[in-house]
Scaffold this active site. Structure first.
Site, short mmCIF file in Angstrom:
data_model
loop_
_atom_site.label_atom_id
_atom_site.label_comp_id
_atom_site.label_asym_id
_atom_site.label_seq_id
_atom_site.Cartn_x
_atom_site.Cartn_y
_atom_site.Cartn_z
N ASP A 132 0.85 -1.19 0.00
CA ASP A 132 0.00 0.00 0.00
C ASP A 132 0.90 1.24 0.00
O ASP A 132 1.30 1.73 1.04
CB ASP A 132 -0.90 -0.02 1.23
CG ASP A 132 -2.02 1.00 1.16
OD1 ASP A 132 -2.05 1.77 0.18
OD2 ASP A 132 -2.85 1.04 2.08
N ALA A 133 1.21 1.72 -1.20
CA ALA A 133 2.10 2.87 -1.35
C ALA A 133 1.44 4.03 -2.08
O ALA A 133 1.96 5.14 -2.10
CB ALA A 133 3.38 2.46 -2.07
N LYS A 134 0.30 3.75 -2.74
CA LYS A 134 -0.48 4.78 -3.44
C LYS A 134 0.39 5.64 -4.36
O LYS A 134 0.28 6.87 -4.37
CB LYS A 134 -1.25 5.64 -2.44
CG LYS A 134 -2.25 4.83 -1.60
CD LYS A 134 -3.00 5.72 -0.63
CE LYS A 134 -4.01 4.92 0.17
NZ LYS A 134 -3.36 4.01 1.16
N ARG A 135 1.21 5.00 -5.14
CA ARG A 135 2.09 5.73 -6.05
C ARG A 135 1.29 6.28 -7.23
O ARG A 135 0.34 5.65 -7.70
CB ARG A 135 3.21 4.82 -6.56
CG ARG A 135 4.13 4.28 -5.48
CD ARG A 135 4.82 5.39 -4.72
NE ARG A 135 5.84 4.88 -3.82
CZ ARG A 135 5.98 5.23 -2.54
NH1 ARG A 135 5.13 6.11 -2.02
NH2 ARG A 135 6.95 4.73 -1.81
N THR A 195 -0.98 -0.50 -4.65
CA THR A 195 -2.01 0.53 -4.72
C THR A 195 -1.44 1.75 -5.43
O THR A 195 -0.30 2.14 -5.22
CB THR A 195 -2.51 0.94 -3.32
OG1 THR A 195 -1.44 1.48 -2.55
CG2 THR A 195 -3.13 -0.24 -2.59
#
Length: 278
Positions: free
Chosen positions: A96-99, A126
């Site tokens: 979960d890094a939302k790059r 993510t």
């Protein structure tokens, strides 16, 4: 390249082990609860304690990159090692890094997290689509090549989310709806579950959007954040069998003993099995 696409592997793992996704979120207060100081060494003890207790029992894990990044290179090393251990035990890992970026920068993120031999190679990542859905193309291409997946932010549960996600695009649909349409197109050829999923908060209640994207729906916000297994059908409707329910604090707070972690995860998993039809 993986022999099977992420969506196929995800469905098989949830069928075998149950749908629960355990979020690994080493907040300082959780380290405190485990009697650990807020250090990189404690991060390793906490993370590997969770991994060793649950890796062979739970289908999916979602380490939150921020809680590892805050310790710098030592924390990233723990994330890398934990990801390897989890995957070696047959679990799937969603980092979960939302790059989210464009062009070669997005390609760089994709090479780090999605390429088969990337240093942080995981099963899915993510990502944020708010530079335009097309900005995700380098990650989409890398995911396809590696048999990995993506979870794209669509309908998040934070109170600020609707300001953007419910806004109308020039083409007519909401921003969230446009994201869901893009994912539906990517999954059009999937026999069962596609590899391109959406992040949809478990606490958003009902929505007018079509969540049947033929792909997985990562649902954070369960447990301590107020989302319930019983409420998932109200949010996801007929797509509820594709939900990947994510719970972290409710399970992690049961530690540090392996038996307590396993008991908490098993109880949560049984609840979600019943709610989601597994």
């Amino acid at each position: 390249m993986s022999s099977q696409p992420f969506g196929t592997r995800l469905r098989a793992a949830m069928n075998q082990r149950g749908p629960l996704c355990v979020g690994i979120d080493p907040h300082q207060h959780l380290l405190d609860q485990w009697g650990l100081p807020d250090t990189a060494e404690s991060l390793a003890s906490f993370t590997y304690g969770v991994v060793d207790a649950l890796a062979e029992h739970v289908a999916v894990f979602k380490p939150q990159s921020a809680f590892f990044e805050r310790f710098g290179s030592a924390g990233i090393a723990v994330l890398e090692e934990a990801t390897i251990r989890l995957r070696d035990a047959g679990a799937l890992v969603i980092i979960d890094a939302k790059r989210g970026d464009i062009g070669s920068t997005m390609a760089g993120y994709a090479a780090a997290y999605l390429a088969e031999k990337g240093p942080l190679a995981c099963d899915a990542l993510t990502v944020s689509p708010y530079l335009g859905f097309g900005s995700l193309q380098p990650a989409i291409d890398e995911a396809r090549a590696a048999g990995a997946g993506l979870f794209v932010l669509a309908l998040t549960s934070n109170p600020e989310g609707p300001q953007f996600q419910s806004a109308r695009t020039t083409a007519g649909p909401t921003v969230a709806g446009a994201v869901l349409d893009g994912l539906r197109d990517l999954n059009a050829d999937a026999e069962d579950l596609g590899s391109f999923g959406a992040v949809v908060g478990a606490t958003i209640k009902s929505t007018g959007e079509n969540l049947d994207i033929r792909g997985p729906l990562l649902a954070p916000g369960l447990g301590a954040q107020g989302g319930t297994a019983a409420g998932l059908t109200k949010v996801f409707g007929t797509a509820v069998h594709n939900v990947v329910p994510s719970s972290s604090r409710e399970i992690l707070a049961a530690g540090p003993t392996p038996a307590a972690l396993q008991d908490a995860a098993a109880r949560s998993n049984d609840t979600f099995r019943a709610a989601l039809g597994y």
